[in-house]
Design a protein around this motif. Structure first.
Motif, PDB file in Angstrom:
ATOM      1  N   ILE A 146      -1.115   8.372   2.990  1.00 16.18           N
ATOM      2  CA  ILE A 146      -2.269   9.138   2.469  1.00 16.18           C
ATOM      3  C   ILE A 146      -1.784  10.112   1.377  1.00 16.18           C
ATOM      4  O   ILE A 146      -2.443  10.299   0.350  1.00 16.18           O
ATOM      5  N   PHE A 147      -0.603  10.719   1.581  1.00 15.63           N
ATOM      6  CA  PHE A 147      -0.035  11.579   0.528  1.00 15.63           C
ATOM      7  C   PHE A 147       0.207  10.770  -0.759  1.00 15.63           C
ATOM      8  O   PHE A 147      -0.015  11.280  -1.868  1.00 15.63           O
ATOM      9  N   CYS A 148       0.679   9.512  -0.628  1.00 13.11           N
ATOM     10  CA  CYS A 148       0.917   8.678  -1.823  1.00 13.11           C
ATOM     11  C   CYS A 148      -0.385   8.501  -2.604  1.00 13.11           C
ATOM     12  O   CYS A 148      -0.399   8.561  -3.839  1.00 13.11           O
ATOM     13  N   LEU A 149      -1.487   8.321  -1.867  1.00 12.73           N
ATOM     14  CA  LEU A 149      -2.792   8.167  -2.513  1.00 12.73           C
ATOM     15  C   LEU A 149      -3.217   9.506  -3.133  1.00 12.73           C
ATOM     16  O   LEU A 149      -3.627   9.577  -4.295  1.00 12.73           O
ATOM     17  N   HIS A 150      -3.078  10.575  -2.344  1.00 16.42           N
ATOM     18  CA  HIS A 150      -3.478  11.928  -2.758  1.00 16.42           C
ATOM     19  C   HIS A 150      -2.743  12.353  -4.038  1.00 16.42           C
ATOM     20  O   HIS A 150      -3.324  12.986  -4.921  1.00 16.42           O
ATOM     21  N   GLU A 151      -1.468  11.985  -4.139  1.00 13.97           N
ATOM     22  CA  GLU A 151      -0.660  12.387  -5.302  1.00 13.97           C
ATOM     23  C   GLU A 151      -0.767  11.401  -6.459  1.00 13.97           C
ATOM     24  O   GLU A 151      -0.071  11.540  -7.473  1.00 13.97           O
ATOM     25  N   GLY A 152      -1.601  10.377  -6.304  1.00 13.85           N
ATOM     26  CA  GLY A 152      -1.831   9.420  -7.392  1.00 13.85           C
ATOM     27  C   GLY A 152      -0.654   8.490  -7.633  1.00 13.85           C
ATOM     28  O   GLY A 152      -0.495   7.935  -8.723  1.00 13.85           O
ATOM     29  N   ILE A 153       0.179   8.279  -6.628  1.00 13.14           N
ATOM     30  CA  ILE A 153       1.358   7.416  -6.805  1.00 13.14           C
ATOM     31  C   ILE A 153       0.934   5.952  -6.920  1.00 13.14           C
ATOM     32  O   ILE A 153       1.531   5.179  -7.664  1.00 13.14           O
ATOM     33  N   ALA A 154      -0.096   5.570  -6.203  1.00  9.93           N
ATOM     34  CA  ALA A 154      -0.627   4.200  -6.301  1.00  9.93           C
ATOM     35  C   ALA A 154      -2.039   4.186  -5.722  1.00  9.93           C
ATOM     36  O   ALA A 154      -2.473   5.149  -5.084  1.00  9.93           O
ATOM     37  N   SER A 155      -2.729   3.065  -5.949  1.00  6.83           N
ATOM     38  CA  SER A 155      -4.095   2.919  -5.414  1.00  6.83           C
ATOM     39  C   SER A 155      -4.032   2.573  -3.926  1.00  6.83           C
ATOM     40  O   SER A 155      -2.977   2.159  -3.405  1.00  6.83           O
ATOM     41  N   THR A 156      -5.174   2.687  -3.257  1.00 11.85           N
ATOM     42  CA  THR A 156      -5.282   2.322  -1.833  1.00 11.85           C
ATOM     43  C   THR A 156      -4.753   0.902  -1.611  1.00 11.85           C
ATOM     44  O   THR A 156      -3.910   0.656  -0.741  1.00 11.85           O
ATOM     45  N   GLU A 157      -5.277  -0.035  -2.429  1.00  8.66           N
ATOM     46  CA  GLU A 157      -4.918  -1.450  -2.245  1.00  8.66           C
ATOM     47  C   GLU A 157      -3.422  -1.653  -2.465  1.00  8.66           C
ATOM     48  O   GLU A 157      -2.776  -2.427  -1.750  1.00  8.66           O
ATOM     49  N   ASP A 158      -2.861  -0.954  -3.480  1.00  9.78           N
ATOM     50  CA  ASP A 158      -1.441  -1.179  -3.791  1.00  9.78           C
ATOM     51  C   ASP A 158      -0.523  -0.553  -2.735  1.00  9.78           C
ATOM     52  O   ASP A 158       0.522  -1.118  -2.401  1.00  9.78           O
ATOM     53  N   ILE A 159      -0.911   0.588  -2.187  1.00  6.26           N
ATOM     54  CA  ILE A 159      -0.107   1.183  -1.109  1.00  6.26           C
ATOM     55  C   ILE A 159      -0.065   0.221   0.078  1.00  6.26           C
ATOM     56  O   ILE A 159       1.000  -0.075   0.629  1.00  6.26           O
ATOM     57  N   ASP A 160      -1.222  -0.322   0.422  1.00 10.31           N
ATOM     58  CA  ASP A 160      -1.264  -1.271   1.549  1.00 10.31           C
ATOM     59  C   ASP A 160      -0.488  -2.546   1.214  1.00 10.31           C
ATOM     60  O   ASP A 160       0.213  -3.099   2.076  1.00 10.31           O
ATOM     61  N   ALA A 161      -0.592  -2.992  -0.052  1.00 15.96           N
ATOM     62  CA  ALA A 161       0.125  -4.225  -0.443  1.00 15.96           C
ATOM     63  C   ALA A 161       1.637  -4.035  -0.336  1.00 15.96           C
ATOM     64  O   ALA A 161       2.352  -4.933   0.126  1.00 15.96           O
ATOM     65  N   VAL A 162       2.133  -2.861  -0.721  1.00 15.30           N
ATOM     66  CA  VAL A 162       3.584  -2.600  -0.635  1.00 15.30           C
ATOM     67  C   VAL A 162       4.058  -2.739   0.808  1.00 15.30           C
ATOM     68  O   VAL A 162       5.078  -3.370   1.107  1.00 15.30           O
ATOM     69  N   MET A 163       3.295  -2.178   1.729  1.00 14.57           N
ATOM     70  CA  MET A 163       3.732  -2.185   3.134  1.00 14.57           C
ATOM     71  C   MET A 163       3.546  -3.562   3.779  1.00 14.57           C
ATOM     72  O   MET A 163       4.315  -3.949   4.653  1.00 14.57           O
ATOM     73  N   LYS A 164       2.545  -4.306   3.305  1.00 12.49           N
ATOM     74  CA  LYS A 164       2.329  -5.650   3.891  1.00 12.49           C
ATOM     75  C   LYS A 164       3.335  -6.650   3.320  1.00 12.49           C
ATOM     76  O   LYS A 164       4.020  -7.351   4.062  1.00 12.49           O
ATOM     77  N   LEU A 165       3.432  -6.668   1.976  1.00 10.78           N
ATOM     78  CA  LEU A 165       4.272  -7.696   1.347  1.00 10.78           C
ATOM     79  C   LEU A 165       5.745  -7.316   1.363  1.00 10.78           C
ATOM     80  O   LEU A 165       6.613  -8.179   1.400  1.00 10.78           O
ATOM     81  N   GLY A 166       6.008  -6.006   1.343  1.00  9.65           N
ATOM     82  CA  GLY A 166       7.401  -5.559   1.257  1.00  9.65           C
ATOM     83  C   GLY A 166       8.032  -5.257   2.599  1.00  9.65           C
ATOM     84  O   GLY A 166       9.252  -5.393   2.762  1.00  9.65           O
ATOM     85  N   MET A 167       7.229  -4.817   3.552  1.00  7.00           N
ATOM     86  CA  MET A 167       7.786  -4.384   4.849  1.00  7.00           C
ATOM     87  C   MET A 167       7.321  -5.293   5.985  1.00  7.00           C
ATOM     88  O   MET A 167       7.586  -5.009   7.137  1.00  7.00           O
ATOM     89  N   ASN A 168       6.581  -6.336   5.627  1.00  7.28           N
ATOM     90  CA  ASN A 168       6.126  -7.303   6.623  1.00  7.28           C
ATOM     91  C   ASN A 168       5.186  -6.699   7.673  1.00  7.28           C
ATOM     92  O   ASN A 168       5.167  -7.157   8.812  1.00  7.28           O
ATOM     93  N   HIS A 169       4.442  -5.643   7.281  1.00  9.07           N
ATOM     94  CA  HIS A 169       3.449  -5.101   8.213  1.00  9.07           C
ATOM     95  C   HIS A 169       2.207  -6.006   8.161  1.00  9.07           C
ATOM     96  O   HIS A 169       1.784  -6.403   7.074  1.00  9.07           O
ATOM     97  N   PRO A 170       1.596  -6.324   9.307  1.00  6.57           N
ATOM     98  CA  PRO A 170       0.433  -7.214   9.274  1.00  6.57           C
ATOM     99  C   PRO A 170      -0.794  -6.569   8.638  1.00  6.57           C
ATOM    100  O   PRO A 170      -1.705  -7.249   8.174  1.00  6.57           O
ATOM    101  N   ILE A 171      -0.823  -5.249   8.621  1.00  6.62           N
ATOM    102  CA  ILE A 171      -1.969  -4.511   8.052  1.00  6.62           C
ATOM    103  C   ILE A 171      -1.388  -3.286   7.345  1.00  6.62           C
ATOM    104  O   ILE A 171      -0.407  -2.701   7.824  1.00  6.62           O
ATOM    105  N   GLY A 172      -1.974  -2.905   6.197  1.00  4.97           N
ATOM    106  CA  GLY A 172      -1.465  -1.746   5.468  1.00  4.97           C
ATOM    107  C   GLY A 172      -1.787  -0.450   6.208  1.00  4.97           C
ATOM    108  O   GLY A 172      -2.720  -0.404   7.024  1.00  4.97           O
ATOM    109  N   PRO A 173      -1.047   0.637   5.925  1.00  7.03           N
ATOM    110  CA  PRO A 173      -1.251   1.891   6.654  1.00  7.03           C
ATOM    111  C   PRO A 173      -2.624   2.524   6.438  1.00  7.03           C
ATOM    112  O   PRO A 173      -3.160   3.170   7.350  1.00  7.03           O
TER     113      PRO A 173
END
Ligand code: NAD
Length: 284
Positions: free
Chosen positions: A201-228
Motif C-alpha cells: 500500500i505504501f508503494c501505491l501511496h508513494e506512486g512507485i507503481a500502479s495497483t495492477e503493477d504492484i500485484d503483477a510484480v508479486m504474482k509474476l516475480g514472487m510466485n504469489h497466487p494473488i497480489g497483495p
C-alpha cells in the motif's frame, strides 16, 4: 470433550465459511450475528458455496442440502446455550470481542470451549475476560475458509491441555491442517503477511507503481497466487487496518505503522470486496 453442536458468532465472510465447514463435517451449527442482513447474506453465501462443490462433484446435492439444514441462524446469543464449542468470528475490534466473550460465557456452560478467530488480538487478554479462562483458545481460519487448509491454533497463557487437545483433534474432521503457535500479536500469519500488504500500500501511496503493477510484480516475480492489494481487498481493508494497529500498539515499533492511504480508504468505506470498492472495483 465430545463436541456435537458448534456456535459461530459473527456471520461475515469468516463466520459464514466456518459455519459451512463445521456443517459439512456433520456438526449442528448455531450461527449468531447482530445483523439479520448479515445472517441472510451468510445463508446465500453458504448456499452458493455448497452449490459450487456439488457442481465440482466434491459433494452430492443431498449432502449439500443436509449441511445447509444443520445451520440455524439467530440474532440472540441465548441460542448458543447448549453448544460445546463457540467460535467467535465478529469484527476485529478488542471492545466488541471482550464484550462478546463476557456475554457468551454467561449463556453457555462452564465447560464450553470459547475459541476466537481473531487475526491479531491477544488470546491471553481475551481469556482474562471470562471465568474458567483455561477453556479459551485461538482458532485462526484462513480466508476463504472452505478452500484454505490452515488453521493456526493459538494457546492463551491460561489454555489447558484438554482444551488444546480437543481443538487440535477437531481440525481433522473439519478437513484442516493445524499449526500451533504461541500467543503473540498477529501470531505467525499476520506478523508476516500484514506488513507485506502494508508495504504494498505504501508503494501505491508513494506512486512507485500502479495497483495492477504492484500485484503483477508479486504474482509474476514472487510466485504469489494473488497480489497483495487484491488480497487486502479479499481480507477487508478495515480488518487489515485493525491488524496493523494491533501490531503497532502491541509491539511498540514504528515499522508497523499503517500506511495513511489504508487509513483514508477505511475512512471512506472503501473496504474491498465486501464493499463495492477497494483497490479494485466490485460494482458488478
Ligand atoms: P466481516 O466484517 O465480514 O464480518 C464481521 C461480522 O461480525 C459482521 O457480520 C458483523 O455484523 C458481526 N458482528 C459485529 N459485532 C457483533 C456482535 N457484537 N455480535 C455478533 N456479531 C457481530 O469480518 P470477517 O472478515 O468475517 O472477520 C471476522 C473475524 O475473523 C475478525 O476477527 C477477523 O480479524 C478474522 N479473520 C478475518 C480474515 C479475513 O481474511 N477477512 C481471515 C482470518 C481471520
Amino acid at each position: 470433550m465430545d463436541i456435537q453442536k458448534i456456535g459461530v458468532v459473527g456471520g461475515g465472510q469468516m463466520g459464514s465459511g466456518i459455519a459451512q465447514v463445521c456443517a459439512q463435517a456433520g456438526y449442528s451449527v448455531v450461527l449468531v450475528d447482530v445483523s439479520a442482513n448479515a445472517l441472510s447474506r451468510a445463508h446465500d453465501t453458504i448456499s452458493r458455496s455448497l452449490a459450487r462443490l456439488v457442481k465440482k462433484a466434491a459433494l452430492d446435492s443431498l449432502q449439500a442440502d443436509a449441511a445447509l439444514e444443520r445451520i440455524s441462524s439467530h440474532t440472540e446469543l441465548g441460542a448458543l446455550a447448549d453448544c460445546q464449542l463457540v467460535i467467535e468470528a465478529a469484527t476485529e475490534n478488542w471492545a466488541i470481542k471482550a464484550e462478546l466473550f463476557g456475554k457468551i460465557a454467561e449463556v453457555v456452560s462452564a465447560e464450553t470451549i470459547l475459541a476466537s478467530n481473531t487475526s491479531s488480538i491477544s488470546l491471553t487478554r481475551l481469556a482474562a475476560t471470562v471465568a474458567q479462562p483455561q477453556r479459551v483458545i485461538g482458532m485462526h481460519f484462513m480466508n476463504p475458509v472452505p478452500v484454505m487448509p490452515l488453521v493456526e491454533i493459538i494457546r492463551a497463557r491460561q489454555t489447558d491441555d484438554a482444551t488444546f487437545a480437543t481443538i487440535r483433534a477437531l481440525t481433522g474432521p473439519l478437513g484442516k491442517t493445524p499449526v500451533s503457535v504461541n500467543d503473540a500479536p498477529g501470531f505467525v500469519s499476520n506478523r508476516v503477511l500484514m506488513p507485506m500488504i502494508n508495504e504494498a500500500i505504501f508503494c501505491l501511496h508513494e506512486g512507485i507503481a500502479s495497483t495492477e503493477d504492484i500485484d503483477a510484480v508479486m504474482k509474476l516475480g514472487m510466485n504469489h497466487p494473488i497480489g497483495p492489494l487484491a488480497l487486502a481487498d479479499l481480507i477487508g481493508l478495515d480488518t487489515c487496518l485493525a491488524i496493523m494497529d494491533v501490531l503497532y500498539h502491541e509491539l511498540r515499533d514504528s515499522k508497523y505503522r499503517a500506511c495513511p492511504l489504508l487509513v483514508q480508504m477505511v475512512d471512506a468505506g472503501q473496504l474491498g470486496r465486501k464493499a463495492t470498492r477497494g483497490f479494485y472495483g466490485y460494482e458488478s
